[in-house]
Write an enzyme that holds these catalytic residues in place. Structure first.
Site, PDB file in Angstrom:
ATOM      1  N   ASP A  84       3.356 -58.859   9.273  1.00  0.00           N
ATOM      2  CA  ASP A  84       4.789 -58.715   9.591  1.00  0.00           C
ATOM      3  C   ASP A  84       5.326 -60.022  10.189  1.00  0.00           C
ATOM      4  OD1 ASP A  84       3.088 -58.156  11.723  1.00  0.00           O
ATOM      5  OD2 ASP A  84       4.276 -56.504  12.514  1.00  0.00           O
TER       6      ASP A  84
ATOM      7  N   TYR B 298      -5.466 -51.907  -4.224  1.00  0.00           N
ATOM      8  CA  TYR B 298      -5.177 -51.851  -5.658  1.00  0.00           C
ATOM      9  C   TYR B 298      -6.280 -51.114  -6.418  1.00  0.00           C
ATOM     10  CZ  TYR B 298      -1.192 -55.077  -6.002  1.00  0.00           C
ATOM     11  OH  TYR B 298       0.040 -55.658  -5.934  1.00  0.00           O
TER      12      TYR B 298
ATOM     13  N   LYS C 138      -3.533 -57.428   9.014  1.00  0.00           N
ATOM     14  CA  LYS C 138      -2.923 -56.463   9.937  1.00  0.00           C
ATOM     15  C   LYS C 138      -4.070 -55.936  10.798  1.00  0.00           C
ATOM     16  CE  LYS C 138       0.669 -54.075  11.354  1.00  0.00           C
ATOM     17  NZ  LYS C 138       1.826 -54.680  12.022  1.00  0.00           N
TER      18      LYS C 138
ATOM     19  N   ASP D 120       5.722 -63.372  -3.553  1.00  0.00           N
ATOM     20  CA  ASP D 120       7.095 -63.219  -4.070  1.00  0.00           C
ATOM     21  C   ASP D 120       8.087 -63.739  -3.038  1.00  0.00           C
ATOM     22  OD1 ASP D 120       6.314 -61.976  -6.448  1.00  0.00           O
ATOM     23  OD2 ASP D 120       7.934 -60.500  -6.339  1.00  0.00           O
TER      24      ASP D 120
ATOM     25  N   ASP E 187       0.261 -60.248  -2.617  1.00  0.00           N
ATOM     26  CA  ASP E 187       1.259 -59.916  -3.636  1.00  0.00           C
ATOM     27  C   ASP E 187       2.660 -60.045  -3.039  1.00  0.00           C
ATOM     28  OD1 ASP E 187       2.351 -58.831  -6.062  1.00  0.00           O
ATOM     29  OD2 ASP E 187       2.623 -56.945  -4.971  1.00  0.00           O
TER      30      ASP E 187
HETATM   31  C1  IPM Z   1       1.654 -59.821  -9.615  1.00  0.00           C
HETATM   32  C2  IPM Z   1       2.344 -58.556 -10.058  1.00  0.00           C
HETATM   33  C3  IPM Z   1       1.296 -57.485 -10.318  1.00  0.00           C
HETATM   34  C4  IPM Z   1       0.550 -57.234  -9.029  1.00  0.00           C
HETATM   35  C5  IPM Z   1       1.879 -56.171 -10.891  1.00  0.00           C
HETATM   36  C6  IPM Z   1       2.626 -56.405 -12.181  1.00  0.00           C
HETATM   37  C7  IPM Z   1       0.817 -55.113 -11.070  1.00  0.00           C
HETATM   38  O1  IPM Z   1       3.279 -58.144  -9.114  1.00  0.00           O
HETATM   39  O2  IPM Z   1       0.827 -60.359 -10.388  1.00  0.00           O
HETATM   40  O3  IPM Z   1       1.949 -60.297  -8.528  1.00  0.00           O
HETATM   41  O4  IPM Z   1       1.011 -56.462  -8.172  1.00  0.00           O
HETATM   42  O5  IPM Z   1      -0.520 -57.817  -8.859  1.00  0.00           O
HETATM   43 MG    MG Z   2       3.555 -59.497  -7.520  1.00  0.00          MG
END
Ligand code: IPM
Ligand code: MG
Length: 351
Positions: free
Chosen positions: A220, A143, A188, A248, A244
């Site tokens: 993975d 990042y 990884k 999700d 990240d």
């Molecule tokens: C998160 C989001 C952010 C990230 C985006 C909006 C830049 O997906 O906080 O998980 O990737 O960190």
């Molecule tokens: Mg995110």
């Protein structure tokens, strides 16, 4: 550390709507327990670009630096997502905020609510005893590495220093000590040099926590294990990008992305935010799920030692879920508005 000043960053899309519910709950708790904390508001994201040209203006940085805790809604706007040549983007504000406040550890608990089990796409046996927490490194890795954009090629550098791994790994090990005493490092290491550094640093630190068992999993495989055997995890430690993605994915276990709160810790301040995004299609419709933001307020109060206050919020949320008083993402018989769910939680707290 005492809690005196709280800075609110509502942000974009549904951010302001869910934040309004979080604030209602915070105010109810403040009145109930006669607390004195002060709340102020600042700009971030697309809203900040529209008003100032900058996704995280100086005034917002200043407000955050003065605050003991920060509560963020969400950032992001589709007008930037589909325009790869935009040079100013809402996400830059979020990343700059994380970096300048030194928020290096993002903590994302994954919890299953009994009364939401029937909504999940998973079998109840898969979800039994699921309770883990993701420790995602937040200010390093791909990042933040140097970015190069040339005519026919581009590059993003993934860079990690030992100290960046050590400080979050210590937090993860300490957390494991008060939980099921297990840390899983997700990386990884069969391909990436940075992942091999993560492994060797974590192996070294593990000696200081002999009661904690450590295992190592490639990303993975972890992506598969989180879905197949989620109950096997306790503390999951990841770099910025893997954390990240995995968080999700893990949110699907709980039935809705709208249920999961998070905290981010640094040397100077802490930030609390729902893990969901700005959900622009729902903006202004009063339909978003405010639970993740309300639970972020709960995490904040608990971190600052307000245990009774936090318990009040948790039991009100539990009660609301049991009553089926829910927003449309959770597919209740009657869908309630975002503001109605906030009001219901406040009324349970005030009882
Ligand atoms: C998160 C989001 C952010 C990230 C985006 C909006 C830049 O997906 O906080 O998980 O990737 O960190
Ligand atoms: Mg995110």
């Amino acid at each position: 550390m005492p809690l005196n000043k709280i800075t609110i960053l509502p942000g974009d899309g549904i951010g302001p709507e869910v934040i309004a519910q979080g604030l209602k709950v915070l105010e109810a708790i403040r009145l109930k327990y006669s607390h004195q904390w002060q709340v102020n508001e600042a700009l971030i994201g697309a809203t900040a670009i529209d008003q100032t040209g900058d996704p995280f203006p100086e005034a917002s940085l200043h407000a955050c630096q003065q605050a003991d805790a920060i509560l963020l809604g969400a950032i992001g706007d589709p007008k930037y997502d589909n325009n790869p040549s935009a040079t100013v983007r809402p996400e830059q504000g979020l990343l700059r905020m994380r970096k300048s406040l030194g928020l290096f550890a993002n903590i994302r608990p994954v919890k299953i609510y009994e009364s939401l089990l029937h909504l999940s796409v998973f079998k109840p046996e898969t979800l039994k005893d699921v309770d883990f927490v993701i420790y995602r490194e937040l200010t390093g890795g791909i990042y933040f590495g140097d970015k190069i954009k040339e005519e026919t090629w581009s590059s993003d550098l993934c860079l990690y220093h030992r100290y960046e791994i050590e400080r979050i790994a210590h937090l993860a090990f300490k957390q494991a000590m008060s939980r099921k005493k297990k840390v899983t490092l997700v990386d990884k290491a069969n391909v990436l040099e940075t992942s091999r550094l993560w492994r060797s640093v974590v192996q070294e630190l593990a000696r200081q926590y002999p009661e904690v068992s450590v295992d190592y999993m490639f990303i993975d495989n972890a992506a598969m294990q989180v879905i197949l055997y989620p109950a096997r995890f306790d503390v999951v430690l990841c770099d910025n990008l893997f954390g990240d993605i995995l968080s999700d994915e893990a949110s699907v276990l709980s039935g809705s992305l709208g249920m999961l709160p998070s905290s981010s810790k640094g040397e100077m301040s802490s930030l609390y935010e729902p893990i969901h995004g700005s959900y622009p299609q729902a903006a202004g419709k009063d339909i978003a799920n405010p639970m993740a933001t309300i639970l972020s307020v709960e995490m904040m109060l608990r971190d600052f030692g307000f245990v009774k206050e936090a318990e009040d919020i948790i039991s009100a949320v539990d009660r609301c879920i049991e009553e089926g008083y829910l927003t449309e993402d959770l597919r209740p018989k009657i869908a309630r508005k975002c503001s109605e769910v906030g009001a219901r939680i406040v009324s349970i707290i005030n009882k």
